[in-house]
Design a protein around this motif. Structure first.
Motif, PDB file in Angstrom:
ATOM      1  N   ARG A   1       5.171   2.985   2.490  1.00 19.62           N
ATOM      2  CA  ARG A   1       4.534   2.023   1.596  1.00 19.62           C
ATOM      3  C   ARG A   1       3.294   2.584   0.880  1.00 19.62           C
ATOM      4  O   ARG A   1       3.015   2.259  -0.247  1.00 19.62           O
ATOM      5  N   ASP A   2       2.493   3.397   1.560  1.00 21.75           N
ATOM      6  CA  ASP A   2       1.304   3.996   0.949  1.00 21.75           C
ATOM      7  C   ASP A   2       0.324   2.937   0.452  1.00 21.75           C
ATOM      8  O   ASP A   2      -0.182   3.000  -0.670  1.00 21.75           O
ATOM      9  N   VAL A   3       0.038   1.962   1.304  1.00 23.51           N
ATOM     10  CA  VAL A   3      -0.886   0.887   0.948  1.00 23.51           C
ATOM     11  C   VAL A   3      -2.332   1.303   1.208  1.00 23.51           C
ATOM     12  O   VAL A   3      -3.231   0.982   0.440  1.00 23.51           O
ATOM     13  N   ILE A   4      -2.579   2.059   2.286  1.00 19.41           N
ATOM     14  CA  ILE A   4      -3.933   2.313   2.781  1.00 19.41           C
ATOM     15  C   ILE A   4      -4.361   3.741   2.442  1.00 19.41           C
ATOM     16  O   ILE A   4      -3.574   4.690   2.605  1.00 19.41           O
ATOM     17  N   SER A   5      -5.597   3.901   2.000  1.00 16.34           N
ATOM     18  CA  SER A   5      -6.117   5.249   1.737  1.00 16.34           C
ATOM     19  C   SER A   5      -7.627   5.250   1.909  1.00 16.34           C
ATOM     20  O   SER A   5      -8.268   4.198   1.986  1.00 16.34           O
TER      21      SER A   5
ATOM     22  N   ASP B   1     -20.447   5.029   2.720  1.00 19.03           N
ATOM     23  CA  ASP B   1     -19.631   3.931   2.189  1.00 19.03           C
ATOM     24  C   ASP B   1     -18.136   4.216   2.320  1.00 19.03           C
ATOM     25  O   ASP B   1     -17.312   3.364   1.979  1.00 19.03           O
ATOM     26  N   THR B   2     -17.765   5.396   2.785  1.00 18.99           N
ATOM     27  CA  THR B   2     -16.354   5.756   2.919  1.00 18.99           C
ATOM     28  C   THR B   2     -15.655   4.818   3.895  1.00 18.99           C
ATOM     29  O   THR B   2     -16.175   4.524   4.978  1.00 18.99           O
ATOM     30  N   LYS B   3     -14.491   4.350   3.507  1.00 21.67           N
ATOM     31  CA  LYS B   3     -13.720   3.514   4.428  1.00 21.67           C
ATOM     32  C   LYS B   3     -12.252   3.517   4.030  1.00 21.67           C
ATOM     33  O   LYS B   3     -11.888   3.865   2.901  1.00 21.67           O
ATOM     34  N   MET B   4     -11.421   3.140   4.978  1.00 15.59           N
ATOM     35  CA  MET B   4     -10.003   2.949   4.717  1.00 15.59           C
ATOM     36  C   MET B   4      -9.836   1.576   4.067  1.00 15.59           C
ATOM     37  O   MET B   4     -10.432   0.604   4.507  1.00 15.59           O
ATOM     38  N   MET B   5      -9.009   1.521   3.034  1.00 17.58           N
ATOM     39  CA  MET B   5      -8.824   0.236   2.378  1.00 17.58           C
ATOM     40  C   MET B   5      -7.535   0.230   1.570  1.00 17.58           C
ATOM     41  O   MET B   5      -7.008   1.287   1.218  1.00 17.58           O
ATOM     42  N   PRO B   6      -7.004  -0.954   1.272  1.00 19.65           N
ATOM     43  CA  PRO B   6      -5.828  -1.023   0.406  1.00 19.65           C
ATOM     44  C   PRO B   6      -6.147  -0.506  -0.989  1.00 19.65           C
ATOM     45  O   PRO B   6      -7.313  -0.437  -1.397  1.00 19.65           O
ATOM     46  N   ALA B   7      -5.110  -0.137  -1.711  1.00 16.20           N
ATOM     47  CA  ALA B   7      -5.269   0.429  -3.047  1.00 16.20           C
ATOM     48  C   ALA B   7      -6.095  -0.485  -3.950  1.00 16.20           C
ATOM     49  O   ALA B   7      -6.000  -1.714  -3.861  1.00 16.20           O
TER      50      ALA B   7
ATOM     51  N   GLY C   1      -9.043  -1.255  -3.842  1.00 20.76           N
ATOM     52  CA  GLY C   1     -10.103  -2.001  -3.190  1.00 20.76           C
ATOM     53  C   GLY C   1      -9.831  -3.481  -3.044  1.00 20.76           C
ATOM     54  O   GLY C   1     -10.754  -4.276  -2.817  1.00 20.76           O
ATOM     55  N   GLU C   2      -8.574  -3.888  -3.137  1.00 26.03           N
ATOM     56  CA  GLU C   2      -8.224  -5.298  -3.041  1.00 26.03           C
ATOM     57  C   GLU C   2      -8.366  -5.795  -1.601  1.00 26.03           C
ATOM     58  O   GLU C   2      -8.333  -5.019  -0.652  1.00 26.03           O
ATOM     59  N   ASP C   3      -8.509  -7.110  -1.471  1.00 26.94           N
ATOM     60  CA  ASP C   3      -8.385  -7.699  -0.143  1.00 26.94           C
ATOM     61  C   ASP C   3      -6.965  -7.463   0.354  1.00 26.94           C
ATOM     62  O   ASP C   3      -6.029  -7.309  -0.424  1.00 26.94           O
ATOM     63  N   TRP C   4      -6.820  -7.479   1.678  1.00 26.55           N
ATOM     64  CA  TRP C   4      -5.524  -7.144   2.246  1.00 26.55           C
ATOM     65  C   TRP C   4      -4.407  -8.056   1.750  1.00 26.55           C
ATOM     66  O   TRP C   4      -3.291  -7.629   1.488  1.00 26.55           O
ATOM     67  N   ASP C   5      -4.702  -9.346   1.601  1.00 25.34           N
ATOM     68  CA  ASP C   5      -3.649 -10.274   1.206  1.00 25.34           C
ATOM     69  C   ASP C   5      -3.284 -10.174  -0.281  1.00 25.34           C
ATOM     70  O   ASP C   5      -2.312 -10.774  -0.728  1.00 25.34           O
ATOM     71  N   GLN C   6      -4.052  -9.399  -1.046  1.00 29.52           N
ATOM     72  CA  GLN C   6      -3.732  -9.192  -2.456  1.00 29.52           C
ATOM     73  C   GLN C   6      -3.037  -7.854  -2.699  1.00 29.52           C
ATOM     74  O   GLN C   6      -2.651  -7.546  -3.829  1.00 29.52           O
ATOM     75  N   SER C   7      -2.875  -7.064  -1.651  1.00 27.48           N
ATOM     76  CA  SER C   7      -2.264  -5.749  -1.785  1.00 27.48           C
ATOM     77  C   SER C   7      -0.745  -5.855  -1.649  1.00 27.48           C
ATOM     78  O   SER C   7      -0.194  -6.934  -1.445  1.00 27.48           O
ATOM     79  N   ILE C   8      -0.068  -4.710  -1.745  1.00 29.22           N
ATOM     80  CA  ILE C   8       1.391  -4.702  -1.575  1.00 29.22           C
ATOM     81  C   ILE C   8       1.783  -4.569  -0.105  1.00 29.22           C
ATOM     82  O   ILE C   8       2.947  -4.360   0.216  1.00 29.22           O
ATOM     83  N   CYS C   9       0.816  -4.692   0.795  1.00 28.17           N
ATOM     84  CA  CYS C   9       1.097  -4.654   2.236  1.00 28.17           C
ATOM     85  C   CYS C   9       2.142  -5.696   2.594  1.00 28.17           C
ATOM     86  O   CYS C   9       2.055  -6.849   2.175  1.00 28.17           O
ATOM     87  N   GLU C  10       3.157  -5.290   3.388  1.00 27.02           N
ATOM     88  CA  GLU C  10       4.179  -6.234   3.810  1.00 27.02           C
ATOM     89  C   GLU C  10       3.979  -6.689   5.253  1.00 27.02           C
ATOM     90  O   GLU C  10       4.868  -7.273   5.856  1.00 27.02           O
ATOM     91  N   SER C  11       2.790  -6.403   5.811  1.00 25.73           N
ATOM     92  CA  SER C  11       2.382  -6.927   7.120  1.00 25.73           C
ATOM     93  C   SER C  11       3.275  -6.470   8.257  1.00 25.73           C
ATOM     94  O   SER C  11       3.488  -7.199   9.224  1.00 25.73           O
ATOM     95  N   CYS C  12       3.789  -5.243   8.165  1.00 27.85           N
ATOM     96  CA  CYS C  12       4.611  -4.731   9.269  1.00 27.85           C
ATOM     97  C   CYS C  12       3.793  -4.549  10.536  1.00 27.85           C
ATOM     98  O   CYS C  12       4.332  -4.565  11.642  1.00 27.85           O
TER      99      CYS C  12
END
Length: 904
Positions: free
Chosen positions: A172-176, A183-189, A191-202
């Motif tokens: 899926r390549d959602v997180i980077s 300020d470095t952090k892991m986040m969805p593409a 910088g969206e909130d998780w529920d606005q990303s293409i994450c399919e919640s696996c």
């Protein structure tokens, strides 16, 4: 043939001489010899990352001070390795010091307290606080928008396990990693909130997180060290994922992926978050119910079972055994299904027994059994998604219907596999494909005939394989000679070049499996569509070989097992034919009773027969035909026409409401037994919690009904039932619980106690001897669009909900993501009709009308629409066509003519 010896390397690790295969990493070499090297970023399924630096070891005489990362460095002859000397431990202390300098130390509040590698290593190395002070990751950045898990960047150690599993395993390549410095952090593409990303919640990122930065919302209520872990098999699709249920105080509180052969430490959103909550749902049936004056009232087990036995016995005496029928449960165990069909055949005196395969993969069972000799998947999931050149995927929306297999197909594409998708919709995997043949629904036979025309005409057929291992080739060749790419292109509404290129790509590939699902089977020509799959594979010799074969993806978790166990009007257990007098004699001897030699009715024949008054009594175990079967009004009428209906269920379903007696069933997590997944793999399920209320073991209920009807039947345990199965089913002769617990699984055929099972079928010889080519002409679907009903509708599954929602619908997060029905409409059709995305619309067919919501886009072609069948609002089966395949008697869910209009 001489056995090739693996080259080995001998080295010294912490003073211990070890010998390991050449090419082994230092991390693995140490682990193979019981020496643990700490690591934070390593994932055994992926290539080494080497980013955390916790696995540093010293190599005597090595460069740069001799410190190397054990996960990426490989063994060499004579190496001397130190994993715990002062230099190594100081290096690890420094790494931990740096990590703690930017980490929120609130372990008591953290859901991963007691199950955190950073915590474990910090304690081991005496790092209780950091020596660094000053700027750090800003606080209060928690993202709680995902319905299943939370993210806290202050707990993240940048090990990148989440991003790597998302990209390289889930595909899926959602997180980077984003931003710089503190300020470095892991986040969805983006910088969206998780529920606005293409994450399919696996949730696979949550499962590999070491520190609680990603944590299940449910995990706030427990700590893993306070739970018991029970290994079992997921109760959803036919993939057969292994899962560990986390149990606390007789309640399942979580689920984790296990390293099973089908899933290899992956789960989908349903397996991770929706495989257990329904077990403790407050609306579970817990006591028998008897309908009196139209109302259900609680009853004792004795009262309910007496009523059932008396009613069925009276109907049998008055109208004969053929007036009774039973529908078995493809979500229950092999053992339950075996005892259920035995009850119907012995106590009822009827072969009117079936399971939900009738409406999904009965075409596979009939079609492949006829052409190859066995109606099952030929290869393994791992084999057809690892090291293959081309995958021909037809009629399977794999990432939604079988998500973990879909993820493995995405991985295969990442590693260079070319993917051909044949589907009337732009399914998710289309964007990963080399080719997408968007053929009109119902034209599979024509398309495959067209591909075979190209293969034969261009000399790409495997004539040696055809001559040595098959029959019927000449008739097939003569028939497909008329199916030129130009002719077929008009039928399928695609370009001739697409057919030619797909045929060449598949035929020329060294390893190329065919993977298909209900888009092939659920047609009035479904069995012929399945036979076309075997025709194509045999034509190029791609069967009985690794990375090839014909591979149907079975829908429900144990629909393969229900068929194997004889829940079919045509077959006794092990596909031993009812029509064969020797089979009847065999089972009469084994079961010590006289059996009915007459072939029974399928489930799709039982309901019309009930309407005609020919079927008087029906026992439904764990099925909900009012929701799942086509033309719902006719199903209702059939159930109302019965003299007596028993439903054994977990919940008060729409079908259960029509019953005279309801018996409470128990879930997969409350029993022992086995499931058989889509690749013929028999795997254990294990009791994790006690049954709810007064519910009893399902097989014991069947035994009691049979005994009260005059056929004495009893078993002490599911393992005793499997022992009987092994005696009467040759392909299960080598299966028992002891072997399953030791080996983890077995794939049938497994014919003896020293047989390891059969990963690949038809090696050297087909089960029927020679493979049979079938000359199959294309026949249009039974109902096509016209001026009144101008749209061609198909139906199918979606990722988040499962079948009737009986299980998934009791998980709040699932319902937040998918809570109502919808119809996919091409945007050009929608514009013409004045319909916008989200508008309420009316969909009508010759059988009725429903209302649902428009999902406007380009997923479907013009003049085509698509609906799922999961939702009670707008249940598509109110309007689907109940016409059947002539051979397997399977309904044509995939083609139906409808009209659409906006609701004002």
């Amino acid at each position: 043939m001489m056995e090739t010896k693996t080259a080995t390397v001998t080295l010294t690790i912490d003073g211990q001489t070890v010998t390991v295969p050449e090419g082994t990493t230092l991390l693995k070499a140490a682990a193979m010899n019981g020496i643990e090297i700490p690591t934070l970023c390593h994932l055994k399924e992926l290539a080494p990352d080497g980013s955390c630096r916790m696995c540093m070891v010293e190599v005597e005489g090595g460069r740069k001070g001799g410190l190397v990362t054990a996960c990426s460095a490989h063994v060499h002859e004579g190496m001397v390795i130190h994993t715990q000397n002062k230099k190594v431990r100081d290096s690890r202390r420094f790494v931990l010091d740096l990590l703690l300098s930017n980490h929120k130390l609130d372990c008591f509040k953290c859901p991963s307290n007691g199950d955190c590698k950073l915590q474990d290593y910090s304690l081991e190395y005496g790092m209780l606080e950091t020596s660094f002070h000053g700027q750090r990751q800003p606080g209060n950045q928690q993202d709680t928008t995902n319905p299943f898990f939370d993210y806290d960047p202050e707990k993240c150690i940048m090990c990148r396990r989440c991003s790597r599993v998302c990209q390289l395993r889930q595909g899926r390549d959602v997180i980077s990693i984003a931003k710089r410095g503190f300020d470095t952090k892991m986040m969805p593409a983006y910088g969206e909130d998780w529920d606005q990303s293409i994450c399919e919640s696996c949730g696979n990122c949550v499962s590999v997180c070491l520190t609680g930065a990603l944590a299940s919302k449910d995990q706030q209520k427990f700590r893993k060290w306070a739970t018991t872990k029970i290994r079992t098999t997921c109760p959803h699709c036919g993939t057969g994922c292994q899962v560990d249920l986390l149990v606390k105080n007789n309640v399942i509180v979580g689920a984790e992926p296990a390293d099973g052969p089908a899933n290899r430490n992956l789960l989908c959103v349903k397996g991770k978050f929706a495989s257990y909550k329904f077990v403790a749902s407050g609306d579970r049936l817990t006591t028998p119910l008897i309908k009196r004056q139209g109302q259900f009232v609680p009853a004792s087990w004795d009262e309910a079972l007496t009523l059932i036995a008396d009613k069925f016995t009276a109907l049998k005496q008055n109208y004969g055994g053929n007036s009774l029928a039973g529908f078995s449960c493809s979500r229950s165990t092999n053992e339950d299904n075996y005892v259920f069909q035995k009850m119907v055949r012995t106590a009822f005196g009827s072969n009117n027994v079936d399971n939900c395969a009738r409406v999904c993969h009965s075409a596979t069972v009939h079609g492949l059994a006829h052409t190859l000799g066995s109606g099952a998947m030929t290869n393994t999931i791992a084999d057809i998604t690892t090291d293959v050149d081309v995958i021909l995927l037809i009629g399977s929306n794999t990432t939604e219907a079988h998500p973990v297999i879909g993820s493995q197909i995405r991985q295969a594409v990442q590693h260079g596999t070319k993917l051909i998708v044949i589907d009337p919709r732009k399914i998710d995997l289309t964007k990963n494909s080399t080719m997408h043949l968007q053929a009109k629904a119902g034209t599979n036979v024509a398309l495959i005939n067209g591909m075979m025309n190209v293969i034969i005409r261009e000399g790409l057929a495997d004539q040696d394989f055809i001559a040595k291992r098959t029959e019927g080739y000449t008739a097939m060749r003569e028939l497909v000679a008329d199916y030129t790419p130009e002719k077929v292109a008009k039928i399928c509404e695609i370009e001739p070049e697409e057919i030619i290129n797909a045929a060449r790509l598949y035929a020329k590939a060294g390893k190329a499996p065919i993977i298909y699902c209900l888009g092939v089977t659920e047609h009035s020509t479904g069995t012929e569509g399945v036979m076309s799959m075997s025709n194509l594979a045999m034509l190029v010799g791609k069967i009985g070989r690794p990375g090839c074969g014909v591979n149907p993806l079975r829908g429900q978790n144990n629909v393969q097992g229900a068929c194997d166990m004889g829940c079919s009007p045509f077959d006794f257990p092990g596909y031993q034919k009812v029509a064969d007098s020797k089979t009847i004699a065999k089972f009469e001897k084994a079961w010590a009773t006289k059996l009915n030699p007459q072939i029974g009715l399928t489930s799709t024949q039982v309901l019309p027969a009930a309407t005609r008054g020919e079927i008087k009594g029906l026992y439904i175990f764990g099925e909900d035909p009012i929701v799942t079967d086509p033309d719902t009004s006719h199903v209702r009428h059939a159930l109302e026409s019965l003299d007596f209906l028993v439903v054994q269920e977990l919940f008060m379903t729409e079908t259960a409401a029509y019953a005279d007696v309801i018996l409470p069933g128990i879930s997969f997590a409350e029993k022992d037994g086995t499931f058989t997944n889509t690749e013929r793999r028999i795997q254990r399920i294990r009791k994790a919690v006690a049954p709810r209320g007064g519910a009893r073991e399902d097989y014991k209920v069947f035994c009691e009904v049979a005994t009260r009807m005059g056929y004495s039947m009893t078993y002490d345990s599911p393992s005793q039932i499997m022992a009987e199965i092994a005696q009467v089913v040759p392909t299960f002769a080598g299966v028992n619980y002891k072997r399953l617990d030791i080996l983890g699984s077995l794939q049938w055929p497994c014919r003896s106690l020293d047989d390891p099972g059969t990963p690949i079928m038809h090696v050297g010889q087909f089960s029927r001897g020679r493979g049979l080519f079938m000359a199959i002409p294309y026949k249009p679907a039974k109902e096509l669009p016209d001026a009144t009903y101008p749209y061609l509708m198909s139906t199918g599954r979606m990722l988040y909900q499962y079948n009737t929602r009986a299980m998934t619908g009791r998980t709040a997060g699932i319902n937040k993501l998918a809570n109502h029905s919808y119809i996919e409409i091409n945007y050009e059709d929608a514009n013409r009709l004045g319909i916008k995305d989200g508008d309420k619309v009316q969909v009508s067919s010759r059988r009725g009308k429903i209302q649902t919501y428009a999902a406007v886009g380009d997923q479907v072609m013009q003049s085509s629409v698509f609906m799922t069948f999961h939702f009670p609002d707008g249940n598509v089966n109110e309007i689907t066509n109940p016409v059947f395949d002539d051979i397997a008697i399977i309904p044509e869910y995939k083609v139906c003519a409808v009209a659409i209009e906006p609701v004002k």
